[in-house]
Design a protein around this motif. Structure first.
Motif, PDB file in Angstrom:
ATOM      1  N   LEU A  63       0.862  -1.241   0.091  1.00  0.00           N
ATOM      2  CA  LEU A  63       0.186  -0.050  -0.006  1.00  0.00           C
ATOM      3  C   LEU A  63       0.975   1.247  -0.177  1.00  0.00           C
ATOM      4  O   LEU A  63       1.723   1.523   0.862  1.00  0.00           O
ATOM      5  N   GLY A  64       0.689   1.959  -1.075  1.00  0.00           N
ATOM      6  CA  GLY A  64       1.553   3.354  -0.904  1.00  0.00           C
ATOM      7  C   GLY A  64       0.344   4.323  -0.666  1.00  0.00           C
ATOM      8  O   GLY A  64      -0.528   4.560  -0.980  1.00  0.00           O
ATOM      9  N   ILE A  65       1.117   5.534   0.106  1.00  0.00           N
ATOM     10  CA  ILE A  65       0.395   6.322   0.930  1.00  0.00           C
ATOM     11  C   ILE A  65       0.990   7.718   0.586  1.00  0.00           C
ATOM     12  O   ILE A  65       2.208   7.892   0.838  1.00  0.00           O
ATOM     13  N   GLU A 159       5.453   5.131   2.599  1.00  0.00           N
ATOM     14  CA  GLU A 159       4.978   6.728   3.009  1.00  0.00           C
ATOM     15  C   GLU A 159       5.920   7.338   2.164  1.00  0.00           C
ATOM     16  O   GLU A 159       7.246   7.380   2.368  1.00  0.00           O
ATOM     17  N   THR A 160       5.404   8.362   1.128  1.00  0.00           N
ATOM     18  CA  THR A 160       6.245   9.211   0.357  1.00  0.00           C
ATOM     19  C   THR A 160       6.287  10.390   1.255  1.00  0.00           C
ATOM     20  O   THR A 160       5.450  10.951   1.849  1.00  0.00           O
ATOM     21  N   PHE A 176      -1.790  -0.808  -4.313  1.00  0.00           N
ATOM     22  CA  PHE A 176      -2.821   0.339  -4.046  1.00  0.00           C
ATOM     23  C   PHE A 176      -2.265   1.386  -3.690  1.00  0.00           C
ATOM     24  O   PHE A 176      -1.570   1.692  -2.711  1.00  0.00           O
ATOM     25  N   PHE A 177      -2.644   2.431  -4.321  1.00  0.00           N
ATOM     26  CA  PHE A 177      -2.183   3.801  -4.223  1.00  0.00           C
ATOM     27  C   PHE A 177      -3.188   4.805  -3.638  1.00  0.00           C
ATOM     28  O   PHE A 177      -4.056   5.043  -4.291  1.00  0.00           O
ATOM     29  N   LEU A 178      -3.050   5.271  -2.355  1.00  0.00           N
ATOM     30  CA  LEU A 178      -3.888   6.042  -1.662  1.00  0.00           C
ATOM     31  C   LEU A 178      -3.391   7.488  -1.488  1.00  0.00           C
ATOM     32  O   LEU A 178      -2.282   7.720  -1.299  1.00  0.00           O
ATOM     33  N   ASP A 201      -5.741   4.853  -6.549  1.00  0.00           N
ATOM     34  CA  ASP A 201      -6.846   3.835  -6.414  1.00  0.00           C
ATOM     35  C   ASP A 201      -7.805   4.223  -5.498  1.00  0.00           C
ATOM     36  O   ASP A 201      -8.889   3.713  -5.541  1.00  0.00           O
ATOM     37  N   MET A 202      -7.684   5.253  -4.548  1.00  0.00           N
ATOM     38  CA  MET A 202      -8.774   5.779  -3.864  1.00  0.00           C
ATOM     39  C   MET A 202      -8.068   7.322  -3.333  1.00  0.00           C
ATOM     40  O   MET A 202      -6.933   7.218  -3.071  1.00  0.00           O
ATOM     41  N   ILE A 203      -8.899   7.980  -3.099  1.00  0.00           N
ATOM     42  CA  ILE A 203      -8.807   9.377  -2.332  1.00  0.00           C
ATOM     43  C   ILE A 203      -9.449   9.454  -1.066  1.00  0.00           C
ATOM     44  O   ILE A 203     -10.564   9.033  -1.122  1.00  0.00           O
TER      45      ILE A 203
END
Length: 338
Positions: A63-65, A159-160, A176-178, A201-203
């Motif tokens: 999961l990327g956030i 987390e970026t 999945f990129f949030l 993929d979601m906001i």
């Protein structure tokens, strides 16, 4: 383990593999240090370890956030991770810190901002400097993900720093990129780029608590309308928009449900496997670029000529494209005319 007291390069591949698969945190941390090292010997050892661990990777949720500074990423991840631990998951957080191009230093403060998660034995937080690479994403993030997967962590959160092109880099290595956003900042659509919307993929509109709930709901409605004018990057998934509060643990259960729904949907259509395969090829190409640049820098002829070539380009007396051809020629890689 006795090996935990040895220097990283003195530990054998078999000891690394055995320790990491057994959940030895000290050896896991040392292995990550190896993949982040610029020492060629460390790099070779790291690749041998990764090759042995490869069969144990690939099963975790990646999961990327991302989100701008101040959006509440660390607070949200801290609470979100605690929720996952309560469900029996093992959670690894790879927090990428920006590196100063002037000093080379980075803050590496994410561990202190995730107070609850940092105390848990089933969580692993690794703050890493970006080393000035694209968008604040370390060159070795993919290798680090593989190591923590092999160590048994089944949810990996990247987390970026939320600046530059980090979103593009992270989206290319996760399932999945949030994208986390805030409401109430004037023009709510102003702070997001078209490219980020297309990658998401979601906001999630964060800080939907207290007096900000209504503003967050209005912002969510705006983003839902905005998404309709863009083409989703997946054929079977349209990015949902949620309101959440990391501080109050509101909406995070629904967020996780969407992550699982996305994985189930993508797996059923074959898109999940295709995405993973594409990412593996991207990993190979990125590593190839790294190795070619390293070989270029290590070439004595190039090292001798490079300052003069750079000076000529800087002064405008040599075309950059011709400069590249000259450097490539020194490496014996220039294309031959047919």
């Amino acid at each position: 383990m006795a090996t935990a007291t040895l220097p990283a390069h003195r530990i054998s591949v078999s000891d690394y593999v055995a320790g990491i698969t057994a959940g030895d945190r000290a050896l896991l941390a040392r292995a990550i240090t190896l993949v982040e090292s610029t020492n060629p010997d460390h790099g070779r050892l790291a690749q041998l370890v990764l090759q042995e661990l490869l069969p144990r990777t690939g099963k975790a949720v990646r999961l990327g956030i991302t989100g701008v500074p101040g959006v509440g990423k660390s607070t949200t991840i801290d609470q979100f991770g605690m929720n996952l631990l309560a469900e029996g998951h093992l959670v690894a957080v790879l927090a990428i810190d920006p590196t100063s191009k002037r000093s080379g230093g980075s803050i590496l403060g994410d561990k202190t901002r995730m107070n609850a998660l940092a105390q848990e034995k089933n969580a692993f937080i690794r703050p890493s400097p970006s080393s000035g690479t694209l968008g604040g994403v370390t060159r070795r993030t993919r290798e680090t993900m593989a190591l923590v997967e092999a160590a048994g962590f089944d949810v990996i959160i990247v987390e970026t720093v939320g600046v530059g092109q980090s979103e593009v880099a992270v989206a290319d290595m996760v399932d999945f990129f949030l994208v986390l956003l805030l409401a109430g900042g004037g023009d709510d659509l102003q702070g997001i780029k078209k490219g980020i919307i297309e990658l998401a993929d979601m906001i999630a509109i964060n800080k939907a608590d207290g007096d900000n709930v209504k503003r967050a709901e209005r912002a969510a409605a705006d983003y839902k309308h905005a998404l309709q004018i863009f083409t989703p990057h997946g054929a079977t998934w349209f990015p949902p928009v949620l309101t959440i509060s990391g501080r109050d643990n509101r909406g995070l259960k629904e967020l996780w449900a969407k992550v699982l729904e996305h994985r189930e949907t993508m797996t059923a259509t074959g898109e999940f496997q295709a995405r993973r395969q594409s990412q593996a090829v991207s990993w190979m190409r990125d590593m190839l670029e790294d190795r070619l640049m390293a070989a270029l820098s290590a070439n004595p002829k190039v090292a001798a000529e490079l300052p003069g070539i750079e000076s000529a380009v800087r002064e405008g007396t040599l075309l950059p494209t011709l400069a590249v051809e000259r450097l490539i020629g020194m490496m014996g890689l220039a294309s031959k005319a047919e």
